[in-house]
Design a protein around this motif. Structure first.
Motif, PDB file in Angstrom:
ATOM      1  N   MET A   1      62.672  54.038  96.879  1.00 25.53           N
ATOM      2  CA  MET A   1      63.069  54.536  95.549  1.00 25.53           C
ATOM      3  C   MET A   1      61.830  54.576  94.650  1.00 25.53           C
ATOM      4  O   MET A   1      61.366  53.557  94.155  1.00 25.53           O
ATOM      5  CB  MET A   1      64.160  53.611  95.002  1.00 25.53           C
ATOM      6  CG  MET A   1      64.431  53.657  93.514  1.00 25.53           C
ATOM      7  SD  MET A   1      64.913  55.221  92.812  1.00 25.53           S
ATOM      8  CE  MET A   1      66.429  55.598  93.599  1.00 25.53           C
ATOM      9  N   THR A   2      61.250  55.766  94.493  1.00 19.93           N
ATOM     10  CA  THR A   2      60.048  55.865  93.655  1.00 19.93           C
ATOM     11  C   THR A   2      60.395  56.224  92.217  1.00 19.93           C
ATOM     12  O   THR A   2      59.667  55.876  91.305  1.00 19.93           O
ATOM     13  CB  THR A   2      59.073  56.918  94.205  1.00 19.93           C
ATOM     14  OG1 THR A   2      59.811  58.108  94.435  1.00 19.93           O
ATOM     15  CG2 THR A   2      58.421  56.455  95.497  1.00 19.93           C
ATOM     16  N   LYS A   3      61.507  56.933  92.029  1.00 22.60           N
ATOM     17  CA  LYS A   3      61.861  57.310  90.659  1.00 22.60           C
ATOM     18  C   LYS A   3      62.242  56.087  89.846  1.00 22.60           C
ATOM     19  O   LYS A   3      62.845  55.147  90.369  1.00 22.60           O
ATOM     20  CB  LYS A   3      63.040  58.291  90.680  1.00 22.60           C
ATOM     21  CG  LYS A   3      62.599  59.741  90.707  1.00 22.60           C
ATOM     22  CD  LYS A   3      63.740  60.667  90.431  1.00 22.60           C
ATOM     23  CE  LYS A   3      63.402  61.623  89.312  1.00 22.60           C
ATOM     24  NZ  LYS A   3      64.439  62.603  89.026  1.00 22.60           N
ATOM     25  N   GLN A   4      61.913  56.109  88.571  1.00 23.22           N
ATOM     26  CA  GLN A   4      62.279  54.976  87.716  1.00 23.22           C
ATOM     27  C   GLN A   4      63.733  55.114  87.252  1.00 23.22           C
ATOM     28  O   GLN A   4      64.208  56.229  86.998  1.00 23.22           O
ATOM     29  CB  GLN A   4      61.345  54.908  86.527  1.00 23.22           C
ATOM     30  CG  GLN A   4      59.952  54.419  86.911  1.00 23.22           C
ATOM     31  CD  GLN A   4      59.129  54.149  85.672  1.00 23.22           C
ATOM     32  OE1 GLN A   4      58.745  55.070  84.973  1.00 23.22           O
ATOM     33  NE2 GLN A   4      58.869  52.894  85.409  1.00 23.22           N
ATOM     34  N   VAL A   5      64.395  53.981  87.135  1.00 22.25           N
ATOM     35  CA  VAL A   5      65.811  53.973  86.773  1.00 22.25           C
ATOM     36  C   VAL A   5      65.993  53.219  85.457  1.00 22.25           C
ATOM     37  O   VAL A   5      65.459  52.109  85.293  1.00 22.25           O
ATOM     38  CB  VAL A   5      66.650  53.267  87.869  1.00 22.25           C
ATOM     39  CG1 VAL A   5      68.141  53.348  87.546  1.00 22.25           C
ATOM     40  CG2 VAL A   5      66.362  53.856  89.239  1.00 22.25           C
ATOM     41  N   ALA A   6      66.738  53.828  84.535  1.00 22.40           N
ATOM     42  CA  ALA A   6      66.987  53.190  83.234  1.00 22.40           C
ATOM     43  C   ALA A   6      68.480  53.128  82.967  1.00 22.40           C
ATOM     44  O   ALA A   6      69.204  54.098  83.221  1.00 22.40           O
ATOM     45  CB  ALA A   6      66.308  53.990  82.125  1.00 22.40           C
ATOM     46  N   LEU A   7      68.935  52.006  82.465  1.00 27.66           N
ATOM     47  CA  LEU A   7      70.331  51.872  82.017  1.00 27.66           C
ATOM     48  C   LEU A   7      70.329  51.705  80.506  1.00 27.66           C
ATOM     49  O   LEU A   7      69.617  50.841  79.965  1.00 27.66           O
ATOM     50  CB  LEU A   7      70.985  50.642  82.668  1.00 27.66           C
ATOM     51  CG  LEU A   7      72.367  50.244  82.120  1.00 27.66           C
ATOM     52  CD1 LEU A   7      73.426  51.312  82.409  1.00 27.66           C
ATOM     53  CD2 LEU A   7      72.826  48.909  82.749  1.00 27.66           C
ATOM     54  N   ILE A   8      71.114  52.538  79.839  1.00 25.60           N
ATOM     55  CA  ILE A   8      71.217  52.463  78.377  1.00 25.60           C
ATOM     56  C   ILE A   8      72.678  52.180  78.034  1.00 25.60           C
ATOM     57  O   ILE A   8      73.577  52.904  78.487  1.00 25.60           O
ATOM     58  CB  ILE A   8      70.781  53.795  77.714  1.00 25.60           C
ATOM     59  CG1 ILE A   8      69.358  54.150  78.140  1.00 25.60           C
ATOM     60  CG2 ILE A   8      70.849  53.707  76.186  1.00 25.60           C
ATOM     61  CD1 ILE A   8      69.266  55.320  79.053  1.00 25.60           C
ATOM     62  N   THR A   9      72.918  51.163  77.233  1.00 24.75           N
ATOM     63  CA  THR A   9      74.296  50.861  76.841  1.00 24.75           C
ATOM     64  C   THR A   9      74.641  51.621  75.556  1.00 24.75           C
ATOM     65  O   THR A   9      73.757  51.999  74.778  1.00 24.75           O
ATOM     66  CB  THR A   9      74.522  49.352  76.631  1.00 24.75           C
ATOM     67  OG1 THR A   9      73.770  48.915  75.488  1.00 24.75           O
ATOM     68  CG2 THR A   9      74.106  48.549  77.847  1.00 24.75           C
ATOM     69  N   GLY A  10      75.943  51.856  75.360  1.00 25.37           N
ATOM     70  CA  GLY A  10      76.374  52.586  74.163  1.00 25.37           C
ATOM     71  C   GLY A  10      75.757  53.966  74.110  1.00 25.37           C
ATOM     72  O   GLY A  10      75.288  54.418  73.065  1.00 25.37           O
ATOM     73  N   ALA A  11      75.790  54.659  75.250  1.00 29.80           N
ATOM     74  CA  ALA A  11      75.036  55.915  75.371  1.00 29.80           C
ATOM     75  C   ALA A  11      75.930  57.155  75.345  1.00 29.80           C
ATOM     76  O   ALA A  11      75.498  58.244  75.715  1.00 29.80           O
ATOM     77  CB  ALA A  11      74.207  55.891  76.655  1.00 29.80           C
ATOM     78  N   TYR A  12      77.154  56.996  74.876  1.00 26.78           N
ATOM     79  CA  TYR A  12      78.035  58.166  74.790  1.00 26.78           C
ATOM     80  C   TYR A  12      77.604  59.097  73.662  1.00 26.78           C
ATOM     81  O   TYR A  12      77.789  60.304  73.722  1.00 26.78           O
ATOM     82  CB  TYR A  12      79.474  57.685  74.571  1.00 26.78           C
ATOM     83  CG  TYR A  12      80.428  58.775  74.166  1.00 26.78           C
ATOM     84  CD1 TYR A  12      80.757  59.802  75.054  1.00 26.78           C
ATOM     85  CD2 TYR A  12      80.999  58.784  72.887  1.00 26.78           C
ATOM     86  CE1 TYR A  12      81.628  60.804  74.678  1.00 26.78           C
ATOM     87  CE2 TYR A  12      81.871  59.789  72.505  1.00 26.78           C
ATOM     88  CZ  TYR A  12      82.184  60.799  73.397  1.00 26.78           C
ATOM     89  OH  TYR A  12      83.039  61.795  73.030  1.00 26.78           O
ATOM     90  N   LYS A  13      76.992  58.513  72.626  1.00 30.31           N
ATOM     91  CA  LYS A  13      76.637  59.314  71.442  1.00 30.31           C
ATOM     92  C   LYS A  13      75.489  58.623  70.714  1.00 30.31           C
ATOM     93  O   LYS A  13      74.973  57.593  71.177  1.00 30.31           O
ATOM     94  CB  LYS A  13      77.858  59.413  70.505  1.00 30.31           C
ATOM     95  CG  LYS A  13      78.311  58.050  69.991  1.00 30.31           C
ATOM     96  CD  LYS A  13      79.485  58.139  69.036  1.00 30.31           C
ATOM     97  CE  LYS A  13      79.846  56.739  68.529  1.00 30.31           C
ATOM     98  NZ  LYS A  13      80.919  56.714  67.568  1.00 30.31           N
ATOM     99  N   GLY A  14      75.113  59.188  69.593  1.00 26.73           N
ATOM    100  CA  GLY A  14      74.156  58.536  68.701  1.00 26.73           C
ATOM    101  C   GLY A  14      72.793  58.292  69.343  1.00 26.73           C
ATOM    102  O   GLY A  14      72.322  59.052  70.196  1.00 26.73           O
ATOM    103  N   ILE A  15      72.171  57.194  68.935  1.00 26.71           N
ATOM    104  CA  ILE A  15      70.809  56.899  69.383  1.00 26.71           C
ATOM    105  C   ILE A  15      70.775  56.637  70.896  1.00 26.71           C
ATOM    106  O   ILE A  15      69.826  57.014  71.580  1.00 26.71           O
ATOM    107  CB  ILE A  15      70.243  55.692  68.592  1.00 26.71           C
ATOM    108  CG1 ILE A  15      70.265  55.981  67.077  1.00 26.71           C
ATOM    109  CG2 ILE A  15      68.805  55.400  69.020  1.00 26.71           C
ATOM    110  CD1 ILE A  15      69.964  54.757  66.207  1.00 26.71           C
ATOM    111  N   GLY A  16      71.820  56.008  71.424  1.00 25.50           N
ATOM    112  CA  GLY A  16      71.841  55.676  72.856  1.00 25.50           C
ATOM    113  C   GLY A  16      71.770  56.915  73.732  1.00 25.50           C
ATOM    114  O   GLY A  16      70.991  56.972  74.703  1.00 25.50           O
TER     115      GLY A  16
END
Ligand SMILES: NC(=O)c1ccc[n+]([C@@H]2O[C@H](COP(=O)([O-])OP(=O)(O)OC[C@H]3O[C@@H](n4cnc5c(N)ncnc54)[C@H](OP(=O)(O)O)[C@@H]3O)[C@@H](O)[C@H]2O)c1
Length: 236
Positions: A1-16
């Protein structure tokens, strides 16, 4: 797995959601957390249409079953997590009962991020350059609270104390991880035009995401255990 993985919480709208978009444009696989599956998939579809590799994740940060499932999914599908952005947040000071407001605020703004981070730490440690970003607020800065003009007329004990606690936890976590490659920082996005920030806010959402995206992509010699807006250090 070379690609970087990010998890963002509260990401349905707004800043997330915007943090997901900006990290996706940088080539990250973005996992967009939302309180229910439909919302997370709607957000992912939106970014997929912009050619971003985005996936929806059902994740109410106060739900231990969701947290356990996310940790298992990250282990099975990626074996590591490069970036965790604890962005989900609530402002509960409008609630009538003072203590209910404080408890509700701490559940989402502090205890949820703590439980999620704890569950994901093994996979963040498996990344060569793990980054944990806590979306705080200048209203959590004890150093500026008394002089903050927003609080001349009203106070927000639930929001301010939960974000101040998030700041203290950020420092604590950075100390406990100082012998690892992981960097842990908190940020203030600015006063941003979202459902929480309201329509009078001066900053657009795209600009509001910048502080978290910068901290999520810090180079090896970048800071840890700090509190930032854009690239400026803020007082605790
Ligand atoms: N806007 C500003 O001016 C400003 C200033 C300083 C700090 N912040 C911080 O920035 C972050 C993002 O805020 P925003 O302005 O983008 O507000 P927003 O548009 O209201 O977004 C907040 C997000 O958090 C989610 N959320 C709430 N409770 C949750 C839970 N239990 N589990 C998972 N997600 C949950 C919401 O989900 P639902 O869609 O399901 O409600 C929503 O997607 C927050 O931490 C906030 O405190 C914002």
């Amino acid at each position: 797995m070379t690609k970087q993985v990010a998890l963002i919480t509260g990401a349905y709208k707004g800043i997330g959601l915007e943090i997901g978009r900006q990290l996706g444009r940088l080539g990250f696989i973005v996992l967009l957390g939302a309180r229910n599956k439909n919302k997370s998939e709607t957000a992912a579809l939106l970014l997929q249409e912009e050619n971003i590799e985005a996936h929806g994740v059902e994740l109410d940060v106060t739900n231990s079953v969701h947290i356990e499932a996310v940790a298992k999914r990250i282990e099975a599908e990626y074996g590591k997590l490069d970036v965790l952005v604890n962005n989900a947040g609530v402002y509960t000071d409008h609630l009538e009962n003072y203590l209910d407001a404080i408890r509700a605020s701490f559940e989402v703004n502090l205890f949820g991020p703590q439980a999620l981070t704890e569950a994901l730490l093994p996979w963040i440690k498996a990344s060569p350059a793990g980054r944990i970003v806590n979306q705080s607020s200048i209203l959590g800065s004890l150093g500026t609270l008394l002089s903050n003009p927003m609080y001349g007329e009203r106070s927000a004990p639930a929001y301010t104390t939960s974000k101040a606690a998030m700041n203290a936890w950020t420092v604590q976590l950075s100390i406990s991880l100082r012998d690892t490659m992981i960097k842990v920082n908190a940020c203030h996005p600015g006063w941003v035009k979202t459902d929480m920030g309201g329509s009078s806010a001066p900053m657009e959402i795209s600009e509001g995401a910048e502080s978290a995206v910068w901290l999520a992509t810090l180079p090896p010699d970048g800071p840890t255990g700090g509190f930032f807006h854009k690239r400026d250090q803020l007082p605790w």
